[in-house]
Write a protein that holds these residues in place. Structure first.
Motif, PDB file in Angstrom:
ATOM      1  N   ARG A  78       0.871  -1.180   0.000  1.00  0.00           N
ATOM      2  CA  ARG A  78       0.000   0.000   0.000  1.00  0.00           C
ATOM      3  C   ARG A  78       0.907   1.228   0.000  1.00  0.00           C
TER       4      ARG A  78
ATOM      5  N   ASP B 256      -4.120   5.930  -1.759  1.00  0.00           N
ATOM      6  CA  ASP B 256      -4.981   5.470  -2.851  1.00  0.00           C
ATOM      7  C   ASP B 256      -4.249   4.723  -3.956  1.00  0.00           C
TER       8      ASP B 256
ATOM      9  N   LEU C 128      -7.009   3.870  -6.456  1.00  0.00           N
ATOM     10  CA  LEU C 128      -8.362   3.871  -5.914  1.00  0.00           C
ATOM     11  C   LEU C 128      -9.214   4.881  -6.684  1.00  0.00           C
TER      12      LEU C 128
ATOM     13  N   GLY D  38     -11.687  -0.386  -5.201  1.00  0.00           N
ATOM     14  CA  GLY D  38     -11.704  -0.360  -3.736  1.00  0.00           C
ATOM     15  C   GLY D  38     -11.273  -1.686  -3.135  1.00  0.00           C
TER      16      GLY D  38
ATOM     17  N   ARG E 151      -7.774  -2.270  -1.118  1.00  0.00           N
ATOM     18  CA  ARG E 151      -7.886  -2.502   0.322  1.00  0.00           C
ATOM     19  C   ARG E 151      -7.802  -3.965   0.745  1.00  0.00           C
TER      20      ARG E 151
ATOM     21  N   ASN F  99       1.208  11.761  -3.768  1.00  0.00           N
ATOM     22  CA  ASN F  99       0.705  10.922  -4.852  1.00  0.00           C
ATOM     23  C   ASN F  99       1.778  10.643  -5.919  1.00  0.00           C
TER      24      ASN F  99
END
Length: 380
Positions: A151, A155, A207, A215, A219, A289
């Motif tokens: 992760r 996002d 995301l 999603g 996740r 980002n």
């Protein structure tokens, strides 16, 4: 065939909006209930994806020679749905019934014949490619295992996947993936690495607000999960064959992935042969980002590579600010360069417009939009 009649009639039908896919799917599922299982259980996200693609491709069938490679890839890719010739006939019949319904009196025998001929040409190319792929014993999909999940940001998730069988692809292509948490909802992602000896691939999954697959993918995917990968598709993003021709890469968000695969490919080649000079612009809303910033900064130690990060929504950012397409165009694309653009549909449209306004020949700009799908599934 009358190409103007095909295009103008499709434009008229498209004005009916959501009523078009509603009629199409109702006709398809009522007349051929056996194809229902090829589509997602919930059709809300499906919308006009398939219908819009059908109309756009078939109405341009008079330029078939220009899209044959794309259609062949499309046919091979659709093997993962179990699509056979009979299914193409069912879809074609529902397409023609939809056109007749919305065109009314404008649906003449001549126009019906033109649409039937156009669809027949398109579907024949796809079916033949699928059959040849099956004869070559290429799998309809690749059963694969998730090796690791990182992760990277709030996002963006980096997923390492290893197919059970070799998957041949070219950097810049995309593959569809089905995750166990959303069966029958295939989404396209571009491998972010050049082919590896162990056959594993790296996917960058962003995301998407409201996305029904992104999603759970961001996740919930975990090491050991079983996923399915579709056949590689895409001809838009390619490195120039001439190593003396400079390359400008412009990415928005996870649109970086296919370009990163190309950079890895060039880095391997650079030790044994000349490679083009490359300048990469990577755009993101906020600094965090820029999820590959460290890796790309390290790559600037190579004499052939330079990199400009661009942030649009943080006024305190000390580097380049604004929309990445505007920044890239302002810095000059130069003559005799190949420009590769990848990102969201809006980002790609804006960037291409900025580049052409700055004098970049359209023939030198090659783009691919995230969210554009070539299958029965949507891309979210």
């Amino acid at each position: 065939m009358d190409p103007d009649a095909l295009k103008s009639s499709w434009a008229l039908v498209a004005k009916a909006g959501d009523e078009v896919p509603l009629f199409f799917y109702s006709h398809l599922f009522l007349s051929h209930p056996e194809v229902r299982e090829m589509f997602p259980v919930a059709m809300a996200a499906q919308r006009d994806k398939l219908v819009g693609a059908l109309g756009a491709v078939v109405s341009n069938a008079t330029q078939l020679d220009q899209v044959v490679p794309f259609l062949q890839q499309l046919g091979r890719d659709h093997r993962r749905f179990g699509a056979v010739a009979e299914h193409y006939s069912a879809v074609g019949a529902s397409l023609l019934a939809t056109l007749q319904h919305f065109l009314g009196a404008a649906w003449t025998s001549e126009l019906a014949a033109d649409w039937a001929e156009a669809y027949g040409l398109v579907s024949t190319v796809m079916v033949q490619a699928a059959e040849e792929s099956a004869e070559d014993e290429a799998p309809a999909w690749w059963s694969s295992e998730v090796l690791g999940v990182d992760r990277r940001t709030m996002d963006v998730t980096i997923v390492q996947i290893r197919p059970e069988q070799p998957l041949d692809y070219r950097p810049g292509q995309s593959v569809a993936m089905e995750i166990p948490y959303r069966p029958r909802r295939w989404r396209y992602y571009s491998p972010a690495n050049a082919p590896r000896p162990d056959g594993s691939i790296e996917l960058h999954i962003g995301l998407v607000p409201g996305g029904q697959v992104s999603g759970p993918a961001v996740r919930s995917l975990k090491r050991g999960d079983a996923v399915r990968i579709g056949a590689p598709v895409g001809e838009s993003l390619k490195l120039p064959e001439d190593p003396g021709r400079d390359v400008v890469m412009i990415a928005g968000g996870t649109g970086l992935a296919p370009l990163r695969a190309m950079l890895e490919h060039l880095d391997r080649q650079s030790s044994t042969r000349p490679v083009p000079r490359v300048h990469l612009f990577h755009g993101a809303r906020m600094p965090w980002n820029l999820y590959e910033h460290k890796q790309l900064t390290n790559l600037t130690q190579r004499p052939w590579f330079s990199y400009t990060p661009v942030v649009s929504d943080d006024t305190s950012y000390p580097g380049q600010r604004g929309l990445v397409g505007t920044v890239a165009a302002a810095q000059g694309s130069g003559a005799d360069r190949t420009v590769l653009v990848c990102g969201s549909p809006g980002m790609v449209r804006h960037t291409v417009a900025e580049l052409t306004a700055a004098g970049m020949p359209a023939t030198d700009i090659h783009s691919e939009s995230l969210g554009i799908t070539t299958s029965a599934g949507s891309q979210q």
